[in-house]
Design a protein around this motif. Structure first.
Motif, PDB file in Angstrom:
ATOM      1  N   GLY A 102       0.820  -1.193   0.000  1.00 13.58           N
ATOM      2  CA  GLY A 102       0.000   0.000   0.000  1.00 13.58           C
ATOM      3  C   GLY A 102       0.854   1.243   0.000  1.00 13.58           C
ATOM      4  N   PRO A 103       0.302   2.356  -0.486  1.00 20.74           N
ATOM      5  CA  PRO A 103       1.054   3.613  -0.542  1.00 20.74           C
ATOM      6  C   PRO A 103       1.012   4.367   0.787  1.00 20.74           C
ATOM      7  CG  PRO A 103      -1.075   3.919  -1.573  1.00 20.74           C
ATOM      8  CD  PRO A 103      -0.999   2.472  -1.185  1.00 20.74           C
TER       9      PRO A 103
ATOM     10  N   THR B 129       3.860   2.940  -4.826  1.00 20.77           N
ATOM     11  CA  THR B 129       3.524   4.251  -5.370  1.00 20.77           C
ATOM     12  C   THR B 129       2.022   4.242  -5.651  1.00 20.77           C
ATOM     13  OG1 THR B 129       3.837   3.554  -7.665  1.00 20.77           O
ATOM     14  CG2 THR B 129       5.773   4.403  -6.488  1.00 20.77           C
ATOM     15  N   ARG B 130       1.469   5.401  -5.904  1.00 18.13           N
ATOM     16  CA  ARG B 130       0.036   5.445  -6.230  1.00 18.13           C
ATOM     17  C   ARG B 130      -0.255   4.599  -7.473  1.00 18.13           C
ATOM     18  NH1 ARG B 130      -3.564  10.865  -6.842  1.00 18.13           N
ATOM     19  NH2 ARG B 130      -3.480  10.654  -4.576  1.00 18.13           N
ATOM     20  N   GLU B 131       0.591   4.688  -8.463  1.00 14.45           N
ATOM     21  CA  GLU B 131       0.383   3.933  -9.693  1.00 14.45           C
ATOM     22  C   GLU B 131       0.407   2.439  -9.416  1.00 14.45           C
ATOM     23  OE1 GLU B 131       2.512   6.456  -9.303  1.00 14.45           O
ATOM     24  OE2 GLU B 131       1.317   7.947 -10.404  1.00 14.45           O
ATOM     25  N   GLU B 132       1.364   2.001  -8.606  1.00 13.42           N
ATOM     26  CA  GLU B 132       1.443   0.581  -8.255  1.00 13.42           C
ATOM     27  C   GLU B 132       0.201   0.139  -7.484  1.00 13.42           C
ATOM     28  OE1 GLU B 132       6.235  -0.268  -7.708  1.00 13.42           O
ATOM     29  OE2 GLU B 132       5.095   0.625  -6.049  1.00 13.42           O
ATOM     30  N   ALA B 133      -0.282   1.006  -6.611  1.00 18.40           N
ATOM     31  CA  ALA B 133      -1.437   0.659  -5.789  1.00 18.40           C
ATOM     32  C   ALA B 133      -2.677   0.434  -6.651  1.00 18.40           C
ATOM     33  CB  ALA B 133      -1.693   1.762  -4.764  1.00 18.40           C
ATOM     34  N   TYR B 134      -2.897   1.329  -7.584  1.00 20.32           N
ATOM     35  CA  TYR B 134      -4.060   1.158  -8.459  1.00 20.32           C
ATOM     36  C   TYR B 134      -3.900  -0.083  -9.339  1.00 20.32           C
ATOM     37  CZ  TYR B 134      -6.463   5.476  -7.229  1.00 20.32           C
ATOM     38  OH  TYR B 134      -7.173   6.445  -6.552  1.00 20.32           O
TER      39      TYR B 134
ATOM     40  N   THR C 278      -6.619   5.481  -1.087  1.00 23.84           N
ATOM     41  CA  THR C 278      -6.462   6.688  -0.270  1.00 23.84           C
ATOM     42  C   THR C 278      -6.468   6.386   1.231  1.00 23.84           C
ATOM     43  OG1 THR C 278      -8.854   7.140  -0.364  1.00 23.84           O
ATOM     44  CG2 THR C 278      -7.433   8.205  -2.023  1.00 23.84           C
ATOM     45  N   SER C 279      -6.968   5.220   1.618  1.00 21.56           N
ATOM     46  CA  SER C 279      -6.883   4.877   3.044  1.00 21.56           C
ATOM     47  C   SER C 279      -5.423   4.714   3.459  1.00 21.56           C
ATOM     48  CB  SER C 279      -7.661   3.583   3.340  1.00 21.56           C
ATOM     49  OG  SER C 279      -7.048   2.446   2.749  1.00 21.56           O
ATOM     50  N   TYR C 280      -4.604   4.178   2.569  1.00 22.30           N
ATOM     51  CA  TYR C 280      -3.164   4.080   2.819  1.00 22.30           C
ATOM     52  C   TYR C 280      -2.498   5.447   2.712  1.00 22.30           C
ATOM     53  CZ  TYR C 280      -3.265  -1.047   2.405  1.00 22.30           C
ATOM     54  OH  TYR C 280      -3.503  -2.393   2.591  1.00 22.30           O
ATOM     55  N   GLU C 281      -2.921   6.223   1.701  1.00 20.66           N
ATOM     56  CA  GLU C 281      -2.306   7.537   1.515  1.00 20.66           C
ATOM     57  C   GLU C 281      -2.559   8.446   2.717  1.00 20.66           C
ATOM     58  OE1 GLU C 281      -2.102   8.092  -3.312  1.00 20.66           O
ATOM     59  OE2 GLU C 281      -3.982   8.627  -2.318  1.00 20.66           O
TER      60      GLU C 281
END
Length: 303
Positions: A164-165, A234-239, A257-260
């Motif tokens: 997760g990010p 990263t965000r890209e990896e997460a998605y 976004t819960s991780y962010e």
């Protein structure tokens, strides 16, 4: 299930009774001897609890059904609805129905850091719900939960990787039982009295310490006897890693976004509300894992 309240005390209506928080609260209230009414879309899924009454079927978005289900109740324990694009409307409809039914008090299960611009997209839903409750003609208390401790092992893959990010941010995750105990203390304070000390108060319900997800992986390693690691995506990896589930865009955004929100520091709050309300320390991750080995069974090697 009984069809009449056991006492003349004010009725507490409990939603989400088929879940961990609502069910835990309902059980505790019944043990305390207060009349409890259980609300749900499907009454057959509600737990059988001595002294509890099953209300007629009602979903949050059905105002008429909610008014019927809440008629005569003094307090509503409102567990947030399942995430959906329409969740705020469902919540506001339920709140309006409660006010119309004569409910005097709402104890709402919100989320830590609820704000109109919260990083965690579902946290914004909670803020809008809180805002609606604040302007309604009802007494209220908000319980803002942190992440659940149960979510730490649940979100760790069978490959032993927690992804997760979340960066190096910290989260003071909390146990379901601590939330239920704290909520019960708030609900019982007003039973049969004019105790209003929780009115208009927001409680952050957290664990006793804020830890990084890397530290969570280390704790899982100790519990499972295998190496568990944290991969800060990263965000890209997460998605990309969540695309396999075929979930709607809004749902995936909530997961990511819960991780962010951890990475930004929005989940690092450590509150003493649980011990203040319950009279005992909040549970930490190590104790939770020791007491709930089933939570990480999927991480145990069988080879």
């Amino acid at each position: 299930m009984n069809t009449t309240p056991p006492t003349d005390a004010p009725i507490i209506a409990v939603t989400g009774a088929s879940g961990a928080v609502g069910g835990g609260v309902a059980q505790r209230l019944v043990r305390a001897g207060v009349p409890v009414r259980l609300l749900g879309r499907d009454p057959s899924r509600l737990p059988e609890l001595p002294g509890a009454v099953a209300a007629p079927p009602a979903s949050y978005g059905d105002g008429a059904a909610m008014r019927r289900a809440l008629a005569g109740a003094h307090t509503l324990f409102l567990v947030s609805a399942h995430e959906s694009p329409d969740r705020v409307r469902e919540h506001t409809t339920a709140v309006d129905a409660a006010v119309a039914a004569g409910v005097e008090r709402i104890v709402y299960v919100s989320f830590l850091g609820a704000a109109p611009d919260a990083t965690f997209t579902f946290g914004r839903d909670h803020w809008h719900t809180e805002a609606h409750i604040r302007v309604s003609e009802v007494r209220y208390t908000f319980l803002r939960d942190s992440w659940y401790l149960a979510g730490i092992p649940a979100m760790t893959g069978a490959d032993g990787v927690l992804r997760g990010p979340g960066g190096d941010g910290r989260v003071a995750a909390v146990a379901h039982k601590d939330i239920a105990d704290a909520a019960t203390a708030v609900l019982l304070a007003d039973t049969g009295s004019e105790d209003t000390r929780h009115d208009g108060v927001t409680y952050d319900l957290t664990g006793p310490e804020a830890f990084t997800l890397a530290e969570a992986a280390e704790e899982l390693s100790r519990a499972t006897g295998r190496t568990i690691t944290y991969h800060p995506e990263t965000r890209e990896e997460a998605y990309a890693s969540r695309a396999q589930y075929g979930a709607a865009d809004w749902e995936v955004a909530g997961w990511v976004t819960s991780y962010e929100a951890i990475a930004t520091g929005e989940m690092a709050t450590v509150s003493d509300a649980v011990p203040r309300l319950t009279g005992r320390p909040a549970q930490n991750l190590a104790t939770y894992l020791r007491e709930h080995p089933d939570s990480y069974r999927h991480l145990l090697r069988t080879d």
